[in-house]
Design an enzyme around this catalytic site. Structure first.
Site, PDB file in Angstrom:
ATOM      1  N   ARG A 111     -21.904  17.825   1.436  1.00 48.75           N
ATOM      2  CA  ARG A 111     -22.477  16.517   1.061  1.00 48.75           C
ATOM      3  C   ARG A 111     -22.255  16.154  -0.399  1.00 48.75           C
ATOM      4  NH1 ARG A 111     -26.427  18.789   4.214  1.00 48.75           N
ATOM      5  NH2 ARG A 111     -26.432  17.986   6.348  1.00 48.75           N
ATOM      6  N   LYS A 133     -13.563   5.342  -6.339  1.00 46.46           N
ATOM      7  CA  LYS A 133     -13.230   5.075  -4.936  1.00 46.46           C
ATOM      8  C   LYS A 133     -12.332   6.199  -4.438  1.00 46.46           C
ATOM      9  CE  LYS A 133     -12.180   0.382  -4.744  1.00 46.46           C
ATOM     10  NZ  LYS A 133     -11.599  -0.664  -3.865  1.00 46.46           N
ATOM     11  N   GLU A 174       0.161  -2.324 -12.235  1.00 43.21           N
ATOM     12  CA  GLU A 174      -1.306  -2.274 -12.345  1.00 43.21           C
ATOM     13  C   GLU A 174      -1.751  -2.216 -13.815  1.00 43.21           C
ATOM     14  OE1 GLU A 174      -3.464  -2.730 -10.004  1.00 43.21           O
ATOM     15  OE2 GLU A 174      -2.549  -2.099  -8.101  1.00 43.21           O
ATOM     16  N   LYS A 210     -10.517  -1.200 -16.685  1.00 39.30           N
ATOM     17  CA  LYS A 210     -11.044  -0.884 -15.353  1.00 39.30           C
ATOM     18  C   LYS A 210     -12.467  -0.338 -15.464  1.00 39.30           C
ATOM     19  CE  LYS A 210     -10.375   0.914 -10.808  1.00 39.30           C
ATOM     20  NZ  LYS A 210      -9.561   1.534  -9.786  1.00 39.30           N
ATOM     21  N   GLU A 220     -18.981  -1.933  -5.713  1.00 38.29           N
ATOM     22  CA  GLU A 220     -18.127  -3.071  -5.393  1.00 38.29           C
ATOM     23  C   GLU A 220     -18.844  -4.219  -4.697  1.00 38.29           C
ATOM     24  OE1 GLU A 220     -14.639  -2.181  -3.039  1.00 38.29           O
ATOM     25  OE2 GLU A 220     -13.419  -3.291  -4.459  1.00 38.29           O
ATOM     26  N   ARG A 224     -16.226  -6.391  -9.667  1.00 37.67           N
ATOM     27  CA  ARG A 224     -15.094  -5.514  -9.376  1.00 37.67           C
ATOM     28  C   ARG A 224     -13.983  -6.249  -8.628  1.00 37.67           C
ATOM     29  NH1 ARG A 224     -15.961   0.863  -8.166  1.00 37.67           N
ATOM     30  NH2 ARG A 224     -13.771   1.405  -7.948  1.00 37.67           N
ATOM     31  N   ASN A 228      -8.711  -7.278  -7.840  1.00 36.95           N
ATOM     32  CA  ASN A 228      -7.813  -7.602  -6.736  1.00 36.95           C
ATOM     33  C   ASN A 228      -6.758  -8.634  -7.107  1.00 36.95           C
ATOM     34  OD1 ASN A 228      -8.900  -5.846  -4.806  1.00 36.95           O
ATOM     35  ND2 ASN A 228     -10.592  -7.250  -4.443  1.00 36.95           N
ATOM     36  N   HIS A 231      -3.481  -8.827  -5.274  1.00 38.38           N
ATOM     37  CA  HIS A 231      -3.568  -7.939  -4.112  1.00 38.38           C
ATOM     38  C   HIS A 231      -3.714  -8.666  -2.775  1.00 38.38           C
ATOM     39  CE1 HIS A 231      -3.832  -4.931  -7.195  1.00 38.38           C
ATOM     40  NE2 HIS A 231      -3.960  -3.954  -6.327  1.00 38.38           N
ATOM     41  N   HIS A 235      -0.960  -7.237  -0.773  1.00 36.32           N
ATOM     42  CA  HIS A 235      -1.316  -6.340   0.320  1.00 36.32           C
ATOM     43  C   HIS A 235      -0.507  -6.681   1.580  1.00 36.32           C
ATOM     44  CE1 HIS A 235      -3.727  -3.790   2.840  1.00 36.32           C
ATOM     45  NE2 HIS A 235      -4.169  -4.798   3.563  1.00 36.32           N
ATOM     46  N   HIS A 245       3.399  -0.006  -3.440  1.00 39.21           N
ATOM     47  CA  HIS A 245       2.224  -0.775  -3.849  1.00 39.21           C
ATOM     48  C   HIS A 245       2.455  -1.600  -5.127  1.00 39.21           C
ATOM     49  CE1 HIS A 245      -2.042  -1.728  -4.109  1.00 39.21           C
ATOM     50  NE2 HIS A 245      -2.020  -1.349  -5.381  1.00 39.21           N
TER      51      HIS A 245
HETATM   52  N1  LIG Z   1      -8.910   4.964  -5.256  1.00 40.85           N
HETATM   53  C1  LIG Z   1      -8.408   3.885  -5.810  1.00 40.85           C
HETATM   54  O1  LIG Z   1      -9.124   3.096  -6.431  1.00 40.85           O
HETATM   55  C2  LIG Z   1      -6.938   3.647  -5.704  1.00 40.85           C
HETATM   56  C3  LIG Z   1      -6.339   2.626  -6.458  1.00 40.85           C
HETATM   57  C4  LIG Z   1      -4.963   2.464  -6.371  1.00 40.85           C
HETATM   58  C5  LIG Z   1      -4.204   3.290  -5.557  1.00 40.85           C
HETATM   59  N2  LIG Z   1      -4.811   4.271  -4.835  1.00 40.85           N
HETATM   60  C6  LIG Z   1      -4.023   5.168  -3.975  1.00 40.85           C
HETATM   61  O2  LIG Z   1      -3.067   5.840  -4.779  1.00 40.85           O
HETATM   62  C7  LIG Z   1      -1.973   6.234  -3.945  1.00 40.85           C
HETATM   63  C8  LIG Z   1      -0.684   5.963  -4.660  1.00 40.85           C
HETATM   64  O3  LIG Z   1      -0.645   6.736  -5.833  1.00 40.85           O
HETATM   65  P1  LIG Z   1       0.743   7.043  -6.589  1.00 40.85           P
HETATM   66  O4  LIG Z   1       1.474   5.781  -6.814  1.00 40.85           O
HETATM   67  O5  LIG Z   1       0.375   7.883  -7.755  1.00 40.85           O
HETATM   68  O6  LIG Z   1       1.603   7.810  -5.499  1.00 40.85           O
HETATM   69  P2  LIG Z   1       1.635   9.305  -4.908  1.00 40.85           P
HETATM   70  O7  LIG Z   1       0.421  10.066  -5.201  1.00 40.85           O
HETATM   71  O8  LIG Z   1       2.048   9.137  -3.496  1.00 40.85           O
HETATM   72  O9  LIG Z   1       2.844   9.952  -5.750  1.00 40.85           O
HETATM   73  C9  LIG Z   1       4.116   9.358  -5.710  1.00 40.85           C
HETATM   74  C10 LIG Z   1       5.198  10.401  -5.980  1.00 40.85           C
HETATM   75  O10 LIG Z   1       5.179  10.807  -7.347  1.00 40.85           O
HETATM   76  C11 LIG Z   1       5.313  12.223  -7.447  1.00 40.85           C
HETATM   77  N3  LIG Z   1       4.772  12.624  -8.744  1.00 40.85           N
HETATM   78  C12 LIG Z   1       3.481  12.737  -9.102  1.00 40.85           C
HETATM   79  N4  LIG Z   1       3.365  13.044 -10.394  1.00 40.85           N
HETATM   80  C13 LIG Z   1       4.629  13.147 -10.888  1.00 40.85           C
HETATM   81  C14 LIG Z   1       5.166  13.445 -12.161  1.00 40.85           C
HETATM   82  N5  LIG Z   1       4.387  13.661 -13.215  1.00 40.85           N
HETATM   83  N6  LIG Z   1       6.511  13.460 -12.297  1.00 40.85           N
HETATM   84  C15 LIG Z   1       7.322  13.214 -11.241  1.00 40.85           C
HETATM   85  N7  LIG Z   1       6.865  12.929 -10.011  1.00 40.85           N
HETATM   86  C16 LIG Z   1       5.532  12.884  -9.831  1.00 40.85           C
HETATM   87  C17 LIG Z   1       4.556  12.705  -6.237  1.00 40.85           C
HETATM   88  O11 LIG Z   1       4.895  14.024  -5.912  1.00 40.85           O
HETATM   89  C18 LIG Z   1       5.006  11.689  -5.178  1.00 40.85           C
HETATM   90  O12 LIG Z   1       6.223  12.059  -4.604  1.00 40.85           O
HETATM   91  C19 LIG Z   1      -2.137   5.511  -2.639  1.00 40.85           C
HETATM   92  O13 LIG Z   1      -2.589   6.412  -1.654  1.00 40.85           O
HETATM   93  C20 LIG Z   1      -3.227   4.477  -2.927  1.00 40.85           C
HETATM   94  O14 LIG Z   1      -3.997   4.180  -1.791  1.00 40.85           O
HETATM   95  C21 LIG Z   1      -6.154   4.462  -4.902  1.00 40.85           C
END
Ligand SMILES: NC(=O)c1ccc[n+]([C@@H]2O[C@H](COP(=O)([O-])OP(=O)(O)OC[C@H]3O[C@@H](n4cnc5c(N)ncnc54)[C@H](O)[C@@H]3O)[C@@H](O)[C@H]2O)c1
Length: 338
Positions: A111, A133, A174, A210, A220, A224, A228, A231, A235, A245
């Site tokens: 939990r 989030k 972003e 942020k 949210e 917040r 978006n 987005h 999206h 993204h």
């Molecule tokens: N929680 C939130 O508020 C929120 C906000 C925006 C996005 N997200 C989530 O974030 C995710 C996308 O994140 P992302 O864009 O970081 O992608 P990701 O985590 O899928 O990573 C993308 C690629 O980068 C590689 N990588 C990571 N660090 C590296 C580094 N230092 N050097 C070289 N390669 C590296 C990874 O191995 C992967 O292949 C999605 O799942 C999305 O839903 C969440």
């Protein structure tokens, strides 16, 4: 800036990743969940520095595969085998996929246990790891999740400065968005240097934007929503094109800027040029306009009289407004949908 506080017991620290975890009384064990590649190296470094506690390392599948339920189940199995207790800590290392799933597992294991996030992509550092989030994917992205603030987020700017250009570009959408919403200095830095923008300038500032927005709205309900920006249409394009993204958000920001221009005279051509210079897409030709409208109709941001969208009266002056289907359609045409 060295530290930005988001809530009591939740800090964002700009420091080397290896310094992720200050000692804490009562903690006996630490589980480190990490992406392959750079994430594995950092996880090793972190574990090497934790000689006072038991540690276990577990490599996650790369990208979105980490957020599938079977991979999440394996994470719980690791914690069960390792006997990670209520006063112990879970660390997530990697891009947003790794920080999202680690946050979710920390929110739900026993939990809720302490989590520490070490984002290794620009997108994760300015967005995914900030704000509490968490989420996993089932029948759609992030449909399952929880709000769970990490006790700390460690952002290693020197690590981010070595990112491959494509990962930097994706996160720049972003980062620039944060500037457009609330900090002209970020925008100015991108105007000056494009993708070569100084991360020491733009990352702490984007994080601060942020944090400022989410701090008073952690679940949210209100302000917040301005995050978006880009987005709504973004999206739809992310799903339909499909595009990464950050790329989809870039096109979505242009679409929102077109409506902002019609309503408030916002200079959408200027924004289009800025995104183009970053190598981000500013149109998504070939994406079906009716299908995109359909996705927007289903969107969580919909209201009875139209779709709520974030518009810009000016840089630093966002508003959330209801736009009509006709306005949305016009903006979609302007970014190449048909
Ligand atoms: N929680 C939130 O508020 C929120 C906000 C925006 C996005 N997200 C989530 O974030 C995710 C996308 O994140 P992302 O864009 O970081 O992608 P990701 O985590 O899928 O990573 C993308 C690629 O980068 C590689 N990588 C990571 N660090 C590296 C580094 N230092 N050097 C070289 N390669 C590296 C990874 O191995 C992967 O292949 C999605 O799942 C999305 O839903 C969440």
């Amino acid at each position: 800036v060295d530290t930005i506080r988001i809530a009591e017991d939740s800090d964002i620290v700009f420091d080397g990743a290896a310094a992720a975890l200050p000692a804490r009384p009562g903690r006996e064990a630490v589980a480190v969940f990490h992406q392959p590649g750079v994430g594995a190296e950092i996880a090793d470094e972190i574990a090497g520095g934790l000689d006072e506690v038991r540690t276990v390392l577990h490599e996650l599948p790369d990208r979105e595969a980490a957020k599938e339920l079977d991979a999440v189940g394996t994470m719980y199995d690791v914690l069960a085998d390792f006997n990670l207790g209520r006063h112990d800590t879970i660390i997530g290392v990697g891009g947003g996929a790794a920080t999202d799933v680690t946050g979710f597992v920390a929110a739900t294991w026993l939990r809720g246990v302490e989590s520490v996030l070490v984002p290794t992509t620009l997108l994760a550092a300015v967005d995914a790891a900030i704000g509490g989030k968490t989420g996993i994917n089932r029948r759609g992205k992030n449909l399952v999740g929880a709000f769970w603030l990490p006790s700390r987020v460690v952002i290693d700017l020197s690590l981010l400065s070595r990112l491959p250009e494509e990962i930097l570009r994706e996160g720049s959408a972003e980062t620039l968005k944060a500037g457009l919403l609330a900090d002209p200095a970020i925008v100015a830095e991108y105007e000056r240097a494009g993708l070569g923008a100084d991360l020491e300038v733009v990352v702490p500032r984007a994080v601060a934007v942020k944090v400022d927005v989410v701090r008073d709205d952690l679940d949210e309900r209100g302000r917040r929503a301005i995050l978006n920006f880009g987005h709504t249409v973004g999206h739809a394009i992310e799903i339909l094109a499909p595009l990464p993204h950050g790329h989809a958000v870039s096109v979505g920001m242009v679409a929102a800027a077109v409506i902002s221009n019609a309503r408030y005279g916002f200079d959408h051509r200027w924004l289009t040029g800025l995104l183009f210079d970053l190598g981000l897409p500013v149109a998504a030709a070939g994406v079906s306009l009716p299908a995109a409208l359909e996705v927007c109709q289903r969107d969580k941001k919909r209201t009875a009289d139209g779709i709520r969208m974030v518009l810009l009266r000016d840089v630093g002056d966002p508003v959330v407004e209801v736009v009509s289907a006709a306005e949305l359609e016009g903006a979609m045409r302007a970014v190449g949908l048909s």
